[in-house]
Design a protein around this motif. Structure first.
Motif, PDB file in Angstrom:
ATOM      1  N   TYR A  60     -31.422  36.995 -42.620  1.00 25.21           N
ATOM      2  CA  TYR A  60     -32.721  37.598 -42.325  1.00 25.21           C
ATOM      3  C   TYR A  60     -32.589  39.017 -41.775  1.00 25.21           C
ATOM      4  N   THR A  61     -31.601  39.251 -40.961  1.00 25.70           N
ATOM      5  CA  THR A  61     -31.439  40.595 -40.403  1.00 25.70           C
ATOM      6  C   THR A  61     -31.135  41.606 -41.499  1.00 25.70           C
ATOM      7  N   THR A  62     -30.189  41.288 -42.371  1.00 22.88           N
ATOM      8  CA  THR A  62     -29.876  42.214 -43.475  1.00 22.88           C
ATOM      9  C   THR A  62     -31.033  42.289 -44.461  1.00 22.88           C
ATOM     10  N   PHE A  63     -31.737  41.173 -44.657  1.00 20.62           N
ATOM     11  CA  PHE A  63     -32.882  41.170 -45.572  1.00 20.62           C
ATOM     12  C   PHE A  63     -33.987  42.090 -45.064  1.00 20.62           C
ATOM     13  N   ILE A  64     -34.354  41.974 -43.795  1.00 22.12           N
ATOM     14  CA  ILE A  64     -35.462  42.774 -43.272  1.00 22.12           C
ATOM     15  C   ILE A  64     -35.127  44.261 -43.279  1.00 22.12           C
ATOM     16  N   PHE A  65     -33.895  44.608 -42.913  1.00 25.17           N
ATOM     17  CA  PHE A  65     -33.513  46.017 -42.955  1.00 25.17           C
ATOM     18  C   PHE A  65     -33.565  46.562 -44.389  1.00 25.17           C
ATOM     19  N   SER A  66     -33.368  45.701 -45.388  1.00 26.34           N
ATOM     20  CA  SER A  66     -33.429  46.116 -46.785  1.00 26.34           C
ATOM     21  C   SER A  66     -34.859  46.043 -47.325  1.00 26.34           C
ATOM     22  N   PHE A  67     -35.571  44.972 -46.988  1.00 25.37           N
ATOM     23  CA  PHE A  67     -36.933  44.748 -47.464  1.00 25.37           C
ATOM     24  C   PHE A  67     -37.870  45.857 -46.993  1.00 25.37           C
ATOM     25  N   THR A  68     -37.581  46.429 -45.831  1.00 27.35           N
ATOM     26  CA  THR A  68     -38.426  47.490 -45.295  1.00 27.35           C
ATOM     27  C   THR A  68     -38.461  48.692 -46.232  1.00 27.35           C
ATOM     28  N   GLU A  69     -37.369  48.941 -46.957  1.00 24.60           N
ATOM     29  CA  GLU A  69     -37.381  50.028 -47.935  1.00 24.60           C
ATOM     30  C   GLU A  69     -38.452  49.794 -48.990  1.00 24.60           C
TER      31      GLU A  69
END
Length: 463
Positions: A60-69
């Motif tokens: 989730y941490t890596t996903f959210i930092f990526s999804f925000t783009e």
């Protein structure tokens, strides 16, 4: 007669700031700290579930930092549907839209049943399903009155819910011991064996429940002020808040007594506190009543999320245009609010005719929502990679850090989690795929409906 295509109308009002979006992002998820996750103890034990949660927190941490783009580059009410449609065309949009709808329509029934369970502690004669139905009526109505009112309510109850979790940890701390937490912590055993891995993988859906639906804040993008600045602030602070709370609650609840007594119930925190302070303590009654705010925050926030997803899909021709209507006074998608609510209420009462694997109804509904979420996460990360290649000039106010490592980690973790959920939940997976097949038939035979929909520049032109 003019043949100029009609452009999509942005009827939703941009009134939300960064703090309100943080309230939505955390509020969407906060109920996951109050219930649902403890079912993971039944298969993995406290230590095994801790391992599963560490893995899911990484995802989730890596996903959210990526999804925000994606959410800042394409600030669209459809969220993942819009990103996949732009990257992979209509079929990609269908897949992401279907998966997101399953996640957001099936999460509220589980939360509403937990609301009923919490109320049942104070009113033993109250049927949890009747309470769940009442929750739908109340919070669909509140959401219909306007996003500004809904977001302010969401922020207040989220702050109360976060504060209550901190109070819970402080109150039970005197009764906590490492020996309690680690006793039989590896899937019911004191020692780790190869068989323990099966329990860890089986517990993944309930670890995901700690964080499920945080991505829903992206569906408020058309109602956000300056979304390219406010969404990154909300998402990054939101995921950090939730990671801290998830480990705090799980560890503190697991060390106050016999954690196995909390593994298959909808109200683990009040029951954990009862082990420390007793049944008559004012702390316990406070937790029950204020703890309801955590459930209400997520229930209310996810209703907002599913309504915007239904609205965006209908506006683009993926659902009947009936659901694309915004109330002329309140500027909210009232029909979509009611439509998703009807499906949720059916799910609440579904144990009358549908049961799977001998698991509690709530556990099965949680698993259904998790399946939708994981498919959407995978498609979203694939969309990020595709758009980096196909549209290098796309304005990206926020770029995923450590690209391509972070989105790759999120993608691989998502695939592993999906494989585990499918393997351990075959019947729920069959139901998920069956509903997808029916949805695809509708998608296949309604191409004219999409052709007639207003053009939306954010969806791109990929076919």
């Amino acid at each position: 007669m003019s043949t100029t295509p009609k452009l999509v109308s942005r009827d939703l009002q941009p009134v939300l700031g960064a703090f309100s979006l943080w309230g939505i992002a955390v509020g969407l998820v906060i109920s996951g700290e109050y219930f649902g996750w403890s079912y993971g103890w039944a298969s993995a034990g406290t230590l095994g579930f801790l391992v599963a949660t560490l893995f899911v927190a990484l995802m989730y941490t890596t996903f959210i930092f990526s999804f925000t783009e994606l959410s800042t580059s394409i600030p669209h009410a459809g969220g993942p549907f819009a990103y996949a449609r732009r990257a992979f065309g209509p079929t990609g949009g269908f897949l992401a839209g279907y998966a997101t709808l399953v996640e957001f329509v099936f999460a509220p029934p589980a939360i509403s049943l937990a609301i009923g369970a919490y109320l049942g502690l104070q009113f033993p004669g109250l049927d949890p399903k009747v309470a769940a139905l009442g929750a739908y009526v109340i919070f669909i109505t509140l959401n219909a009155l306007g996003v500004g009112i809904a977001a302010m309510f969401e922020l207040v109850v989220t702050l109360l819910a976060v504060g209550e979790l901190l109070v819970f940890a402080g109150v039970v701390a005197p009764g906590w011991s490492l020996a309690n937490f680690t006793a039989n912590g590896w899937a019911g055993s004191d020692t780790f064996t190869m068989g323990t891995w099966a329990g860890i993988f089986a517990s993944i859906p309930f670890a995901i429940w700690f964080f499920l639906a945080i991505e829903g804040a992206a569906m408020a993008a058309e109602e956000a002020k300056d979304p390219r600045r406010t969404i990154p602030i909300a998402y990054i602070t939101g995921i950090l808040t939730l990671v801290v709370l998830a480990f705090l609650v799980m560890i503190m609840a697991g060390g106050v007594g016999d954690w196995s007594q909390l593994a298959n119930i909808n109200d683990p925190l009040p029951q954990a506190m009862k082990m420390v302070v007793g049944e008559s303590s004012g702390w316990l009654h406070m937790l029950i009543w204020i703890g309801l705010f955590g459930l209400v925050a997520s229930f209310h926030g996810i209703i907002l999320g599913y309504s915007r997803q239904m609205f965006a899909l209908a506006r683009a021709g993926y659902l009947p245009a009936y659901f694309a209507v915004v109330h002329p006074r309140f500027k909210t998608p009232v029909r979509a609010l009611i439509g998703g609510g009807v499906v949720g209420v059916i799910a609440v009462f579904s144990d009358q005719w549908v049961t799977f694997g001998g698991l509690p109804l709530t556990a099965n509904i949680v698993t259904m929502a998790v399946l939708g979420a994981l498919v959407m996460y995978i498609v979203s990360m694939a969309s990020l990679f595709k758009l980096r290649r196909s549209e290098p000039q796309l304005d990206r106010p926020y770029r995923a850090p450590f690209y391509p490592v972070f989105p790759a980690i999120a993608l691989v973790c998502g695939v592993v989690c999906l494989a585990a959920v499918v393997y351990f939940n075959a019947m729920i997976t069959v139901l998920f795929l069956g509903l997808m097949a029916l949805a695809y038939l509708y998608f296949h035979f309604t191409s004219r409906q999409r052709d007639a929909a207003p053009l939306d520049a954010m969806l791109g032109t990929a076919e």
